[in-house]
Scaffold this motif. Structure first.
Motif, PDB file in Angstrom:
ATOM      1  N   GLY A  30      32.721  49.492  38.830  1.00 41.46           N
ATOM      2  CA  GLY A  30      33.481  48.730  39.804  1.00 41.46           C
ATOM      3  C   GLY A  30      34.875  48.453  39.299  1.00 41.46           C
ATOM      4  N   LYS A  31      35.547  47.526  39.962  1.00 40.97           N
ATOM      5  CA  LYS A  31      36.906  47.170  39.562  1.00 40.97           C
ATOM      6  C   LYS A  31      36.958  45.701  39.172  1.00 40.97           C
ATOM      7  N   ARG A  32      37.884  45.386  38.313  1.00 44.39           N
ATOM      8  CA  ARG A  32      38.073  44.010  37.859  1.00 44.39           C
ATOM      9  C   ARG A  32      39.204  43.391  38.660  1.00 44.39           C
ATOM     10  N   GLU A  33      38.930  42.233  39.257  1.00 46.84           N
ATOM     11  CA  GLU A  33      39.953  41.582  40.052  1.00 46.84           C
ATOM     12  C   GLU A  33      39.823  40.070  39.951  1.00 46.84           C
ATOM     13  N   LYS A  34      40.911  39.379  40.230  1.00 46.68           N
ATOM     14  CA  LYS A  34      40.934  37.927  40.210  1.00 46.68           C
ATOM     15  C   LYS A  34      40.984  37.433  41.646  1.00 46.68           C
ATOM     16  N   ARG A  35      39.973  36.653  42.038  1.00 51.07           N
ATOM     17  CA  ARG A  35      39.935  36.146  43.403  1.00 51.07           C
ATOM     18  C   ARG A  35      39.156  34.843  43.460  1.00 51.07           C
ATOM     19  N   ILE A  36      39.273  34.146  44.564  1.00 51.91           N
ATOM     20  CA  ILE A  36      38.578  32.877  44.761  1.00 51.91           C
ATOM     21  C   ILE A  36      37.085  33.137  44.908  1.00 51.91           C
ATOM     22  N   ILE A  37      36.268  32.310  44.254  1.00 48.98           N
ATOM     23  CA  ILE A  37      34.825  32.497  44.350  1.00 48.98           C
ATOM     24  C   ILE A  37      34.356  32.190  45.772  1.00 48.98           C
ATOM     25  N   GLU A  38      33.228  32.751  46.149  1.00 45.66           N
ATOM     26  CA  GLU A  38      32.733  32.592  47.516  1.00 45.66           C
ATOM     27  C   GLU A  38      32.217  31.181  47.779  1.00 45.66           C
ATOM     28  N   LYS A  39      31.579  30.570  46.784  1.00 46.31           N
ATOM     29  CA  LYS A  39      30.959  29.255  46.980  1.00 46.31           C
ATOM     30  C   LYS A  39      31.755  28.186  46.238  1.00 46.31           C
ATOM     31  N   GLU A  40      32.908  27.820  46.779  1.00 43.82           N
ATOM     32  CA  GLU A  40      33.701  26.769  46.137  1.00 43.82           C
ATOM     33  C   GLU A  40      32.994  25.414  46.234  1.00 43.82           C
ATOM     34  N   ASN A  41      32.595  25.037  47.430  1.00 44.06           N
ATOM     35  CA  ASN A  41      31.816  23.810  47.663  1.00 44.06           C
ATOM     36  C   ASN A  41      32.344  22.649  46.812  1.00 44.06           C
ATOM     37  N   ASN A  42      33.613  22.312  46.997  1.00 51.25           N
ATOM     38  CA  ASN A  42      34.294  21.362  46.121  1.00 51.25           C
ATOM     39  C   ASN A  42      33.924  19.899  46.346  1.00 51.25           C
ATOM     40  N   PHE A  43      33.304  19.578  47.480  1.00 50.05           N
ATOM     41  CA  PHE A  43      33.191  18.172  47.855  1.00 50.05           C
ATOM     42  C   PHE A  43      31.765  17.614  47.843  1.00 50.05           C
TER      43      PHE A  43
END
Length: 348
Positions: free
Chosen positions: A276-289
């Motif tokens: 695959g490829k290596r990339e920097k991105r926002i995780i799918e399950k942030e669920n910050n609150f």
């Protein structure tokens, strides 16, 4: 603190060194300031050294490690005034809603520990354990003080800090000298990597805790003060800046036919082929609150009130703009609607 750890096989002791510390403020600053406490443990095993660097809070401020230097800069004193200022802290973290969870610890009563003997410790990060058969488990490490967690409220902290700015260090030193040894129990939580996606959060996210009702704490050892040997086995990196031991052995290298140290058993390390490829991105399950709200609602009303008061004080900094204040009210409202409303009402 030189100690020994009984872990795993009953009766087996592992020498360790524990380092307690404050984090944000300069060396020699009062130990009664609201701050994270470092709880770092170095294990000197016959198979090699293992460092478990952690804090007294189980979660961290940001999930992106690239933000760590800026995070420290925001928390440290203003480079112009040399004063720690709330507007800088709230400005930076207004861009990072995942920080809400750690602020439910920092602005809670546990933000000012009574001393080092009554703090918890956590590895914070997720590690892996590999069995002899090659089975991998995700694991989190937790230290629980045998005598419970104790804190100082603001008026107590002012009184204690006014008489001794190093009260926690003195308490630890005097307690050990008097034979009143502190003790911590070591627990782990584990997750099968195959179950990683079964939760509403990412188990590898350092801003999240693992629910103990689903993933219970498992006792694996206890930490007790003891006399450490002058030379801890074969830690041969002893000429650098971190050297703090007197060494009197003749063989300070490995391997040697004059000192037949037992080597670690050879266990297979799982090898996976990844494509695959290596990339920097926002995780799918942030669920910050969700977790910050749950923690707030678990407190008694008087504890909630103290938490709200501390936030009102921080948000009342004259350099906190209306925009930043509104963002924080929005964040806390998403964690708990009544909490956000109470903060908003008192800031009017």
């Amino acid at each position: 603190m030189n100690s020994s750890l009984t872990v795993g096989t009953r009766g087996v002791q592992t020498p360790v060194i524990v380092r307690f510390s404050t984090v944000i403020h300069e060396r020699g600053s009062p130990e009664t300031l609201r701050d994270v406490r470092g709880f770092a443990v170095k294990f000197y095993t016959r198979e090699g050294n293992f460092d478990l660097v952690g804090n007294n809070f189980p979660v961290f401020f940001v999930r992106d490690g690239m933000k760590f230097p800026d995070m420290i800069h925001a928390l440290k004193p203003n480079p112009k005034s040399h004063i720690q200022e709330n507007w800088r802290i709230l400005d930076f973290f207004s861009h990072h809603p995942e920080s809400l969870h750690v602020f439910t610890f920092l602005f809670d009563d546990v933000g000012i520990p009574q001393d080092y003997r009554h703090i918890e410790g956590s590895g914070v990060n997720t590690y892996t354990l590999i069995s002899k058969a090659g089975k991998v488990l995700y694991v989190k490490f937790h230290w629980k003080p045998a005598n419970g967690v104790k804190c100082l409220l603001e008026d107590e902290a002012i009184k204690v800090g006014g008489s001794n700015h190093s009260h926690a260090t003195k308490d630890l030193y005097d307690s050990i000298a008097a034979g009143n040894y502190p003790e911590w129990k070591l627990f782990i939580q584990t997750i099968d990597p195959d179950h990683e996606d079964k939760f509403d959060f990412d188990p590898l996210d350092v801003t999240k805790t693992w629910p103990e009702d689903i993933l219970p704490l498992q006792p694996v050892g206890r930490l007790l003060p003891a006399n450490a040997p002058k030379s801890i086995y074969h830690n041969n990196h002893h000429d650098g800046a971190m050297n703090f031991m007197h060494r009197d052995e003749e063989v300070n290298y490995f391997p040697s036919r004059f000192d037949l140290v037992r080597e670690a058993k050879k266990y297979p390390i799982p090898s996976n082929v990844l494509m695959g490829k290596r990339e920097k991105r926002i995780i799918e399950k942030e669920n910050n609150f969700k977790q910050p709200g749950e923690r707030y609602r678990s407190w008694a009303p008087d504890r909630q009130e103290r938490f709200i008061h501390r936030w009102i004080e921080a948000l009342s900094d004259p350099r906190v703009t209306h925009e930043i204040r509104s963002i924080w009210i929005s964040y806390w409202s998403q964690a708990d609607k009544s909490l956000g409303q109470k903060i908003a009402d008192r800031l009017k």
